[in-house]
Motif scaffolding. Structure first.
Motif, PDB file in Angstrom:
ATOM      1  N   CYS A  47       0.825  -1.205   0.000  1.00  0.00           N
ATOM      2  CA  CYS A  47       0.000   0.000   0.000  1.00  0.00           C
ATOM      3  C   CYS A  47       0.862   1.259   0.000  1.00  0.00           C
ATOM      4  O   CYS A  47       0.521   2.262  -0.631  1.00  0.00           O
ATOM      5  CB  CYS A  47      -0.937  -0.002   1.212  1.00  0.00           C
ATOM      6  N   ASP A  48       1.993   1.205   0.712  1.00  0.00           N
ATOM      7  CA  ASP A  48       2.900   2.353   0.726  1.00  0.00           C
ATOM      8  C   ASP A  48       3.469   2.614  -0.658  1.00  0.00           C
ATOM      9  O   ASP A  48       3.585   3.766  -1.105  1.00  0.00           O
ATOM     10  CB  ASP A  48       4.034   2.124   1.727  1.00  0.00           C
ATOM     11  N   ASP A  49       3.830   1.529  -1.355  1.00  0.00           N
ATOM     12  CA  ASP A  49       4.334   1.657  -2.713  1.00  0.00           C
ATOM     13  C   ASP A  49       3.264   2.232  -3.629  1.00  0.00           C
ATOM     14  O   ASP A  49       3.531   3.107  -4.472  1.00  0.00           O
ATOM     15  CB  ASP A  49       4.789   0.289  -3.218  1.00  0.00           C
ATOM     16  N   MET A  50       2.038   1.777  -3.461  1.00  0.00           N
ATOM     17  CA  MET A  50       0.927   2.274  -4.270  1.00  0.00           C
ATOM     18  C   MET A  50       0.688   3.758  -4.020  1.00  0.00           C
ATOM     19  O   MET A  50       0.548   4.554  -4.956  1.00  0.00           O
ATOM     20  CB  MET A  50      -0.335   1.476  -3.954  1.00  0.00           C
ATOM     21  N   LEU A  51       0.642   4.145  -2.768  1.00  0.00           N
ATOM     22  CA  LEU A  51       0.387   5.541  -2.426  1.00  0.00           C
ATOM     23  C   LEU A  51       1.483   6.443  -2.986  1.00  0.00           C
ATOM     24  O   LEU A  51       1.198   7.499  -3.562  1.00  0.00           O
ATOM     25  CB  LEU A  51       0.285   5.707  -0.913  1.00  0.00           C
ATOM     26  N   ALA A  52       2.738   6.023  -2.847  1.00  0.00           N
ATOM     27  CA  ALA A  52       3.846   6.830  -3.363  1.00  0.00           C
ATOM     28  C   ALA A  52       3.738   6.993  -4.869  1.00  0.00           C
ATOM     29  O   ALA A  52       3.929   8.093  -5.411  1.00  0.00           O
ATOM     30  CB  ALA A  52       5.182   6.188  -2.983  1.00  0.00           C
ATOM     31  N   GLY A  53       3.406   5.913  -5.578  1.00  0.00           N
ATOM     32  CA  GLY A  53       3.295   5.981  -7.029  1.00  0.00           C
ATOM     33  C   GLY A  53       2.138   6.843  -7.488  1.00  0.00           C
ATOM     34  O   GLY A  53       2.265   7.636  -8.428  1.00  0.00           O
ATOM     35  N   LEU A  54       0.998   6.700  -6.822  1.00  0.00           N
ATOM     36  CA  LEU A  54      -0.166   7.487  -7.198  1.00  0.00           C
ATOM     37  C   LEU A  54       0.065   8.970  -6.934  1.00  0.00           C
ATOM     38  O   LEU A  54      -0.271   9.827  -7.756  1.00  0.00           O
ATOM     39  CB  LEU A  54      -1.399   6.999  -6.442  1.00  0.00           C
ATOM     40  N   ARG A  55       0.645   9.271  -5.778  1.00  0.00           N
ATOM     41  CA  ARG A  55       0.926  10.667  -5.479  1.00  0.00           C
ATOM     42  C   ARG A  55       1.893  11.269  -6.496  1.00  0.00           C
ATOM     43  O   ARG A  55       1.676  12.368  -7.023  1.00  0.00           O
ATOM     44  CB  ARG A  55       1.531  10.782  -4.071  1.00  0.00           C
ATOM     45  N   GLU A  56       2.961  10.535  -6.765  1.00  0.00           N
ATOM     46  CA  GLU A  56       3.995  11.043  -7.671  1.00  0.00           C
ATOM     47  C   GLU A  56       3.428  11.361  -9.054  1.00  0.00           C
ATOM     48  O   GLU A  56       3.707  12.404  -9.636  1.00  0.00           O
ATOM     49  CB  GLU A  56       5.120  10.010  -7.799  1.00  0.00           C
ATOM     50  N   ASN A  57       2.608  10.446  -9.582  1.00  0.00           N
ATOM     51  CA  ASN A  57       2.060  10.655 -10.915  1.00  0.00           C
ATOM     52  C   ASN A  57       0.940  11.678 -10.927  1.00  0.00           C
ATOM     53  O   ASN A  57       0.809  12.452 -11.879  1.00  0.00           O
ATOM     54  CB  ASN A  57       1.572   9.324 -11.485  1.00  0.00           C
ATOM     55  N   ARG A 259       0.207  15.559  -2.500  1.00  0.00           N
ATOM     56  CA  ARG A 259       1.305  14.843  -1.829  1.00  0.00           C
ATOM     57  C   ARG A 259       0.913  14.360  -0.430  1.00  0.00           C
ATOM     58  O   ARG A 259       1.523  13.446   0.105  1.00  0.00           O
ATOM     59  CB  ARG A 259       2.533  15.756  -1.730  1.00  0.00           C
ATOM     60  N   GLN A 260      -0.101  14.978   0.153  1.00  0.00           N
ATOM     61  CA  GLN A 260      -0.522  14.601   1.496  1.00  0.00           C
ATOM     62  C   GLN A 260      -1.799  13.751   1.505  1.00  0.00           C
ATOM     63  O   GLN A 260      -2.273  13.348   2.563  1.00  0.00           O
ATOM     64  CB  GLN A 260      -0.764  15.860   2.327  1.00  0.00           C
ATOM     65  N   ALA A 261      -2.363  13.468   0.315  1.00  0.00           N
ATOM     66  CA  ALA A 261      -3.625  12.725   0.250  1.00  0.00           C
ATOM     67  C   ALA A 261      -3.426  11.289   0.722  1.00  0.00           C
ATOM     68  O   ALA A 261      -2.414  10.658   0.408  1.00  0.00           O
ATOM     69  CB  ALA A 261      -4.163  12.741  -1.173  1.00  0.00           C
ATOM     70  N   PRO A 262      -4.375  10.745   1.454  1.00  0.00           N
ATOM     71  CA  PRO A 262      -4.258   9.357   1.937  1.00  0.00           C
ATOM     72  C   PRO A 262      -4.599   8.357   0.837  1.00  0.00           C
ATOM     73  O   PRO A 262      -5.191   8.714  -0.188  1.00  0.00           O
ATOM     74  CB  PRO A 262      -5.286   9.297   3.067  1.00  0.00           C
ATOM     75  N   ILE A 263      -4.264   7.108   1.067  1.00  0.00           N
ATOM     76  CA  ILE A 263      -4.527   6.063   0.083  1.00  0.00           C
ATOM     77  C   ILE A 263      -6.016   5.908  -0.184  1.00  0.00           C
ATOM     78  O   ILE A 263      -6.441   5.567  -1.298  1.00  0.00           O
ATOM     79  CB  ILE A 263      -3.909   4.722   0.558  1.00  0.00           C
ATOM     80  N   ASP A 264      -6.849   6.197   0.833  1.00  0.00           N
ATOM     81  CA  ASP A 264      -8.293   6.066   0.663  1.00  0.00           C
ATOM     82  C   ASP A 264      -8.845   7.006  -0.405  1.00  0.00           C
ATOM     83  O   ASP A 264      -9.942   6.785  -0.924  1.00  0.00           O
ATOM     84  CB  ASP A 264      -9.017   6.335   1.984  1.00  0.00           C
ATOM     85  N   ALA A 265      -8.091   8.073  -0.718  1.00  0.00           N
ATOM     86  CA  ALA A 265      -8.556   9.001  -1.741  1.00  0.00           C
ATOM     87  C   ALA A 265      -8.636   8.325  -3.106  1.00  0.00           C
ATOM     88  O   ALA A 265      -9.417   8.734  -3.971  1.00  0.00           O
ATOM     89  CB  ALA A 265      -7.634  10.214  -1.810  1.00  0.00           C
ATOM     90  N   TRP A 266      -7.826   7.287  -3.316  1.00  0.00           N
ATOM     91  CA  TRP A 266      -7.796   6.600  -4.611  1.00  0.00           C
ATOM     92  C   TRP A 266      -8.560   5.273  -4.607  1.00  0.00           C
ATOM     93  O   TRP A 266      -9.015   4.840  -5.657  1.00  0.00           O
ATOM     94  CB  TRP A 266      -6.351   6.330  -5.023  1.00  0.00           C
ATOM     95  N   LEU A 267      -8.660   4.620  -3.458  1.00  0.00           N
ATOM     96  CA  LEU A 267      -9.288   3.297  -3.412  1.00  0.00           C
ATOM     97  C   LEU A 267     -10.807   3.447  -3.260  1.00  0.00           C
ATOM     98  O   LEU A 267     -11.298   3.903  -2.231  1.00  0.00           O
ATOM     99  CB  LEU A 267      -8.736   2.490  -2.239  1.00  0.00           C
ATOM    100  N   PRO A 268     -11.569   3.063  -4.292  1.00  0.00           N
ATOM    101  CA  PRO A 268     -13.018   3.256  -4.227  1.00  0.00           C
ATOM    102  C   PRO A 268     -13.676   2.323  -3.222  1.00  0.00           C
ATOM    103  O   PRO A 268     -13.253   1.187  -3.016  1.00  0.00           O
ATOM    104  CB  PRO A 268     -13.475   2.944  -5.657  1.00  0.00           C
ATOM    105  N   TYR A 295       1.390   6.221 -16.126  1.00  0.00           N
ATOM    106  CA  TYR A 295      -0.002   6.506 -15.791  1.00  0.00           C
ATOM    107  C   TYR A 295      -0.085   7.825 -15.061  1.00  0.00           C
ATOM    108  O   TYR A 295       0.911   8.346 -14.552  1.00  0.00           O
ATOM    109  CB  TYR A 295      -0.607   5.379 -14.955  1.00  0.00           C
ATOM    110  N   THR A 296      -1.286   8.407 -15.009  1.00  0.00           N
ATOM    111  CA  THR A 296      -1.450   9.754 -14.461  1.00  0.00           C
ATOM    112  C   THR A 296      -1.758   9.775 -12.979  1.00  0.00           C
ATOM    113  O   THR A 296      -1.558  10.793 -12.324  1.00  0.00           O
ATOM    114  CB  THR A 296      -2.588  10.494 -15.191  1.00  0.00           C
ATOM    115  N   GLY A 297      -2.311   8.693 -12.444  1.00  0.00           N
ATOM    116  CA  GLY A 297      -2.729   8.702 -11.045  1.00  0.00           C
ATOM    117  C   GLY A 297      -4.014   9.463 -10.811  1.00  0.00           C
ATOM    118  O   GLY A 297      -4.404   9.700  -9.666  1.00  0.00           O
ATOM    119  N   THR A 298      -4.703   9.841 -11.889  1.00  0.00           N
ATOM    120  CA  THR A 298      -5.931  10.630 -11.752  1.00  0.00           C
ATOM    121  C   THR A 298      -7.198   9.832 -12.033  1.00  0.00           C
ATOM    122  O   THR A 298      -8.290  10.387 -12.009  1.00  0.00           O
ATOM    123  CB  THR A 298      -5.890  11.839 -12.709  1.00  0.00           C
ATOM    124  N   SER A 299      -7.066   8.547 -12.323  1.00  0.00           N
ATOM    125  CA  SER A 299      -8.242   7.749 -12.624  1.00  0.00           C
ATOM    126  C   SER A 299      -8.002   6.302 -12.211  1.00  0.00           C
ATOM    127  O   SER A 299      -6.892   5.785 -12.341  1.00  0.00           O
ATOM    128  CB  SER A 299      -8.557   7.818 -14.125  1.00  0.00           C
TER     129      SER A 299
END
Length: 648
Positions: A47-57, A259-268, A295-299
């Motif tokens: 999950c940490d890897d996912m959050l870092a990747g989503l935030r970065e993109n 950069r401060q958004a939690p993982i829940d912001a992306w996981l539906p 990928y963009t991390g926006t969808s």
């Protein structure tokens, strides 16, 4: 405060924004064709890897006004889109069913949601939030079930799937405006709801309700198993833009918020309510999310699985996710594809008045158009198994631009530059999505209006002023080729097989300058791939058909050549209009008009109008047509009216 979202409306502003991005190519440079490539989804390690990747993109994609440099809006945006009708066996409802058609679908064995479904003995539809069951023998409504109140999408259209005594209703609603949604930025918030209904026992009842976070993209049903695709953008709260803060400063603020958004912001989230009213909330798990290398991390795309026979089990909808965008779903029953189109639509080529004019630095750069296609294996029960992904140049028209045949996926796209456009067909190996072959350069200066793949052959219609119908030989996947071309005025917006060597085209007739004039139905002889020929044309002036953009509205009954399309026309001279269903006969050599079916007028205050006919199905010796007013039954041979069943 408001939520940053990737809005479909931002595409309107994209041309203006493209020149402002630092990564855009020089405006004076011509766009180079994109290379065909196979890509692979990669799972996150944690999950940490996912959050870092989503935030970065996502940080790379956010601007002063949200993702994509365009509008911010609350909620998800709904993006602005066959086998032959065939005799079917009894799939529920008791007794032997009469010979009947289904509503039109792309591939046999992969049913698509639609406004109405039938097993021959009964018709099921949802009208103004109420599910109704019509007995086809007595021709009356035998049961109904209110699914929603009028304030919560009661008048929103609903699609459904039917298997045995189970129906799955797919509903989308616009969420109501609230005080924290800026009217100036509001483009439309969508919510999705899937309702599983038991039809047995005479009175339908709700077994479960599934509310996934995000908007509904599409679904396919194979056997009793449904795969549903939803799309959502991250729910990230951003400070409202202020007039005394520069765009660059606002961009930095939004980047810090991301950069401060939690993982829940992306996981539906997925909310499931059972028959007793008990509700539980599931969430897409990090370990079930994959992503392309770029990928963009926006969808986020989520594929849900539901077996209608079993209902919702302990695993819920067994969701899997892809950190990517997607708006087109295609399936042939074994393969399941989700494709993402570019965010920009075709740029407008420079006109003749601009010829020779030097490009200025203010001319928007044209982004490279590429379509990503992700393939999943759904040949086994349970959640889809990811297989591979591929990327092709250009943009899909719709699901008919995709076709899997003998281990290969054929993809038809149009690629546009600032100067011109052209189309091509790419052949990808289905198990790796690596390119096998391609044929390009179709319809230079035009775009695709319709595509149909039939076995080893392909048919592509492009249009600007005339309609070249291209015939393609795809037998050698490594060397697909154009074998013939037929130029006629107008275009076909939908192509349908009509027996050996015959193809029906539905679209618009047009002047030699490309001005549309009204509905045309063409019968093409494609038995000689080198010499396609139009055998017959029927032209209806100043008219249009819903089947041009929604093939579900098209009916072809191979047994007799009966063909029915909804038709709306107007008389420019006296300002009148009429709507109905045009009944045709398509023989081996001609298209002829049989007659028109019209429903009773709808009266509203001092105004009356003919309702548009949306669907047609064959049951026994009768034609059933559906409009907003109800079902009408007509004799299949004489078109004499037999019954009318109101729905409200």
């Amino acid at each position: 405060m408001k939520l940053i979202r990737t809005a479909a409306a931002a595409a309107v502003l994209a041309a203006a924004c493209a020149a402002c991005t630092s990564s855009a190519p020089a405006a004076s440079q011509k766009q180079r064709p994109a290379a065909v490539a196979n890509i692979r989804l990669v799972s996150y390690s944690s999950c940490d890897d996912m959050l870092a990747g989503l935030r970065e993109n996502a940080v790379k994609s956010v601007g002063p006004y949200g993702f994509g440099g365009g509008m911010m809006s609350y909620g998800d945006i709904a993006m602005a889109e066959n086998s032959d009708a065939r005799a079917a066996k009894d799939t529920g409802g008791g007794g032997n069913s009469p010979e009947h058609s289904t509503t039109n679908v792309h591939e046999a064995g992969a049913d698509e949601p639609d406004l109405v479904k039938t097993d021959g003995n009964r018709i099921v539809t949802v009208h103004q939030g109420t599910l109704r069951i019509i007995d086809t023998a007595s021709r009356r409504v035998t049961a109904s079930l209110k699914l929603t109140d009028d304030q919560n999408g009661g008048y929103a259209p609903a699609d459904l799937l039917l298997q045995g005594d189970r129906a799955l209703v797919l509903m989308q609603n616009f969420e109501p405006m609230t005080k924290d949604r800026m009217i100036a930025d509001y483009v439309g918030a969508m919510s999705s709801k899937y309702i599983l209904v038991d039809l047995a026992g005479g009175q339908p009842r709700i077994l479960s309700t599934i509310k996934p976070q995000g908007s509904h993209v599409d679904a396919r049903m194979v056997g009793s198993t449904v795969r549903l695709v939803t799309r959502n953008q991250p729910t990230i709260v951003s400070p409202q833009a202020r007039g005394d803060v520069s765009e660059e400063e606002m961009k930095k603020v939004n980047q810090n918020v991301v950069r401060q958004a939690p993982i829940d912001a992306w996981l539906p989230k997925i909310e499931i309510t059972d028959a007793s009213g008990a509700t539980r909330t599931d969430s897409l798990k990090c370990e079930r999310v994959s992503h392309p290398a770029d990928y963009t991390g926006t969808s986020m795309l989520t594929v849900h699985t539901l077996d209608l026979a079993q209902g919702v089990t302990a695993s819920g909808t067994d969701p899997i996710g892809v950190a990517a965008d997607g708006d087109t779903v295609y399936s042939n029953g074994a393969g399941f594809y989700v494709a993402s189109n570019p965010r920009w639509w075709f740029p407008i080529p420079w006109g003749p008045a601009d010829a020779g004019r030097p490009r200025s630095s203010a001319t928007p750069a044209v982004p490279t158009e590429e379509t990503e296609v992700h393939r999943f294996d759904i040949s086994q029960p349970g959640a889809p198994r990811y297989v591979a992904s591929g990327k092709v140049p250009g943009r899909l028209l719709n699901q008919y631009s995709l076709s899997e045949h003998e281990g290969n996926l054929r993809v038809a796209t149009t690629q546009a530059t600032a100067e011109t456009s052209s189309s091509g067909v790419y052949v990808l190996k289905a198990d790796t999505m690596a390119k096998v072959g391609e044929v390009t350069g179709l319809g230079k200066g035009e775009r695709i209006y319709s595509v149909r793949f039939m076995g080893p052959n392909g048919y592509v219609v492009t249009f600007k002023q005339v309609d070249p119908l291209y015939t393609l030989d795809l037998r050698d996947a490594a060397a697909p080729k154009v074998t013939g071309e037929l130029k006629i005025t107008g275009y076909s917006a939908y192509l349908h097989p009509a027996g050996d060597g015959r193809l029906i085209g539905l679209g618009q007739e047009a002047s030699e300058k490309g001005r549309t004039m009204g509905t045309q139905i063409s019968l093409f002889d494609v038995s000689d791939p080198a010499n396609p020929n139009r055998l017959s044309q029927l032209f209806q002036k100043n008219s249009g058909s819903e089947a041009e953009w929604d093939p579900h509205a098209f009916l072809y009954w191979p047994k007799s050549g009966l063909t029915v399309i909804p038709l709306s026309s107007h008389d420019v001279g006296n300002g009148t209009s009429e709507s109905g269903a045009m009944v045709l006969n398509v023989s081996d050599s001609a298209v002829t008009k049989v007659g028109m079916i019209k429903h009773p007028m709808i009266k509203q205050d001092q105004y009356s109008y003919e309702p548009s006919i949306q669907r047609t199905i064959v049951i026994g010796d009768s034609l059933w047509t559906l409009s907003e007013k109800g079902f009408q039954v007509n004799d299949i041979n004489t078109l004499a009216e037999q019954a009318f069943i109101p729905l409200s």
